[in-house]
Design a protein around this motif. Sequence first.
Motif, mmCIF file in Angstrom:
data_model
loop_
_atom_site.group_PDB
_atom_site.id
_atom_site.type_symbol
_atom_site.label_atom_id
_atom_site.label_comp_id
_atom_site.label_asym_id
_atom_site.label_seq_id
_atom_site.Cartn_x
_atom_site.Cartn_y
_atom_site.Cartn_z
ATOM 1 N N ARG A 17 0.822 -1.211 0.000
ATOM 2 C CA ARG A 17 0.000 0.000 0.000
ATOM 3 C C ARG A 17 0.856 1.261 0.000
ATOM 4 N N LEU A 18 1.999 1.218 0.639
ATOM 5 C CA LEU A 18 2.886 2.380 0.659
ATOM 6 C C LEU A 18 3.356 2.728 -0.748
ATOM 7 N N ASP A 19 3.669 1.709 -1.552
ATOM 8 C CA ASP A 19 4.141 1.956 -2.918
ATOM 9 C C ASP A 19 3.045 2.593 -3.777
ATOM 10 N N THR A 20 1.806 2.068 -3.664
ATOM 11 C CA THR A 20 0.711 2.642 -4.458
ATOM 12 C C THR A 20 0.385 4.062 -4.013
ATOM 13 N N THR A 21 0.458 4.318 -2.707
ATOM 14 C CA THR A 21 0.203 5.673 -2.217
ATOM 15 C C THR A 21 1.298 6.636 -2.665
ATOM 16 N N LEU A 22 2.541 6.170 -2.628
ATOM 17 C CA LEU A 22 3.651 6.999 -3.123
ATOM 18 C C LEU A 22 3.477 7.323 -4.603
ATOM 19 N N ALA A 23 3.037 6.323 -5.366
ATOM 20 C CA ALA A 23 2.819 6.556 -6.799
ATOM 21 C C ALA A 23 1.751 7.622 -7.015
ATOM 22 N N ASP A 24 0.678 7.571 -6.213
ATOM 23 C CA ASP A 24 -0.366 8.590 -6.314
ATOM 24 C C ASP A 24 0.178 9.977 -5.989
ATOM 25 N N VAL A 25 0.969 10.062 -4.932
ATOM 26 C CA VAL A 25 1.511 11.355 -4.504
ATOM 27 C C VAL A 25 2.438 11.935 -5.567
ATOM 28 N N PHE A 26 3.334 11.114 -6.099
ATOM 29 C CA PHE A 26 4.275 11.620 -7.108
ATOM 30 C C PHE A 26 3.553 12.003 -8.398
ATOM 31 N N ASN A 27 2.504 11.233 -8.742
ATOM 32 C CA ASN A 27 1.734 11.564 -9.944
ATOM 33 C C ASN A 27 1.049 12.918 -9.774
ATOM 34 N N LEU A 28 0.415 13.115 -8.632
ATOM 35 C CA LEU A 28 -0.276 14.379 -8.372
ATOM 36 C C LEU A 28 0.714 15.533 -8.237
ATOM 37 N N LEU A 29 1.831 15.286 -7.578
ATOM 38 C CA LEU A 29 2.853 16.314 -7.418
ATOM 39 C C LEU A 29 3.435 16.718 -8.778
ATOM 40 N N SER A 30 3.589 15.745 -9.656
ATOM 41 C CA SER A 30 4.079 16.028 -11.001
ATOM 42 C C SER A 30 3.121 16.952 -11.752
ATOM 43 N N LEU A 31 1.818 16.729 -11.593
ATOM 44 C CA LEU A 31 0.832 17.594 -12.235
ATOM 45 C C LEU A 31 0.901 19.011 -11.668
ATOM 46 N N PHE A 32 1.194 19.131 -10.374
ATOM 47 C CA PHE A 32 1.347 20.461 -9.773
ATOM 48 C C PHE A 32 2.551 21.187 -10.378
ATOM 49 N N PHE A 33 3.649 20.479 -10.594
ATOM 50 C CA PHE A 33 4.831 21.107 -11.212
ATOM 51 C C PHE A 33 4.508 21.582 -12.624
ATOM 52 N N LEU A 34 3.711 20.810 -13.360
ATOM 53 C CA LEU A 34 3.295 21.245 -14.696
ATOM 54 C C LEU A 34 2.402 22.477 -14.607
ATOM 55 N N THR A 35 1.532 22.515 -13.594
ATOM 56 C CA THR A 35 0.604 23.639 -13.448
ATOM 57 C C THR A 35 1.334 24.941 -13.163
ATOM 58 N N ILE A 36 2.377 24.886 -12.347
ATOM 59 C CA ILE A 36 3.104 26.132 -12.017
ATOM 60 C C ILE A 36 4.179 26.445 -13.047
ATOM 61 N N GLY A 37 4.236 25.668 -14.136
ATOM 62 C CA GLY A 37 5.122 25.999 -15.251
ATOM 63 C C GLY A 37 6.527 25.453 -15.167
ATOM 64 N N ARG A 38 6.812 24.616 -14.174
ATOM 65 C CA ARG A 38 8.188 24.078 -14.036
ATOM 66 C C ARG A 38 8.276 22.735 -14.762
ATOM 67 N N THR A 39 8.025 22.776 -16.065
ATOM 68 C CA THR A 39 7.946 21.555 -16.873
ATOM 69 C C THR A 39 9.318 20.964 -17.192
ATOM 70 N N ARG A 40 10.376 21.766 -17.037
ATOM 71 C CA ARG A 40 11.725 21.293 -17.378
ATOM 72 C C ARG A 40 12.476 20.791 -16.158
ATOM 73 N N GLU A 41 11.758 20.490 -15.091
ATOM 74 C CA GLU A 41 12.368 19.914 -13.903
ATOM 75 C C GLU A 41 11.901 18.478 -13.746
#
Length: 526
Positions: free
Chosen positions: A66-90
């Motif tokens: 369960r920790l791995d699936t939850t981590l995957a959810d967090v990183f996926n959502l966090l990645s979308l936040f980075f795209l939203t604030i324009g930091r697409t090259r990180e």
Amino acid sequence: MSAPVSQEELPILEAVINIRNRLTALKKNRGEFIKPADVTQLYHAIVKQVTRLNEVRDDHTTYNNRLDTTLADVFNLLSLFFLTIGRTRECPATYSQIASMRQILIHMDESGVYNESDLAPFHRRLAELRNIVQHDMDSGKHPPAMTKLLERQLNECDNLLRKLQDSLSVLSPELIPIHERLVNIRRQLVALAAKETAREVAAAHAHELAEDLKGKNVAANTSAESEPSDADSKTPTRESTPTPKTDGAREKEGKDGKDSKDGLRVKAELKPIQEELRRIDSKRVDGKFLGPGGTVPASQAICSSLLEECFEIVQEIRAQDESKNVASSLRPIYDRLSEIRKELEQLVLTHRWSLRETDLWNYSLSLQEIDKMRVDGKFVDAEGNRPEGQYVLLYLLRRCYGLIYRLLSSSEPVSEELMPIANKLSTVKKCLNEVLKYGGPFSPRDLYPYQLALHQIDSMRKEGKFVGIDGTIPEGQGIVMAHLNECHELLEMLKESMDEEEEEDLDDDDDDYDFNDPSDEEEVEE
């Protein structure tokens, strides 16, 4: 079934769940722009938990709890936040793109329907994402825990791509044209099947609506007939008049006519595909495709199985056309996938103005839930049977995955706070290019709206930069400034062309006056 979480990992799981809840709450807040400081704070918090996790885990063991699936959810959502604030090259912004790509590659491997041209874009995009991760790794901009995780994800995608590439490498040169044509035919057939199912569902909804309206009309008529008017009671020949067709009869005739037209349309679109499949099938001798000189090339199984699958889809489309019915157990899945596909296709058209990348999170979750319903790659009903319509559902599922990947890949390195300005400048630039393309004559008044728009945008800058509401400098300054400078250059070019036209007009007026003509002098004296 996921493995249980060990005692050492339980505190980490609780912290990760807390971070996910905070990210979800931040995503739901549509009242204000997402602040980069909030995203950065949560990013550092999750990296800290990943570092703790690496300390208690073995690098050579594969974990799936369960920790791995939850981590995957967090990183996926966090990645979308980075795209939203324009930091697409990180590198954090690449996680969702890598995950979406991996899902598409898994489905391609499962279906076996792809060719060299399908794999080429994934090779290019993977190389671009790897360069981003490598740059952050070399510069130390992001901690090793993050870059190590992404490198592992990239390697997994590379392995999938290599597997797909190896399966194509066994194709003999003689069979490559046949294989590519069969891949395209199968896509046409599945798209046709999905289109037909959409027509059936629309017809079913229309039929239900007509039934509701008919029920209301019957109730109204019954109420009216319960109180007969004087005119009705004094008309003895009323029953002898011709009886008009009822709503039900008209509806039945209309439905039968529509079904007949749809059936003819299906047959018309299906006929050339069937004929081409028969032509390809006729090239086989004793069930095998032959090469030059009657030789039997290798990789017969790939082309033969693909050909047989195309014939199966043809039979399913014809059966659907004849029965006009879709398995009721699959209808809820179909409706949900159709709805997701419609919304994603709308976002593809309007994403520059209406998309916040974090909105894709809900679509990804819905698709994952639907994907998990499959058993051995097929959707099953309550009894464990495999109803008809599998190809249509898989087509829609893969189409939705592809649309999400397309939206993620097209994300620009501009924060959502600057996106309205970038969109306005893009529109002004297109208009100025069109005006410059078709030329004048035009007056200063024609250029005034563009000058006003650029002046308004210029006045928003402070010390040459666009500043956010909270006083920070949003991402995407370079792109927005490039658009702004280009608009000013186009406007200057239009002004110069306008001045040249005025000078030409003055020259024409001077040419009309003849200094040697005495009549002109007399007119001046008078």
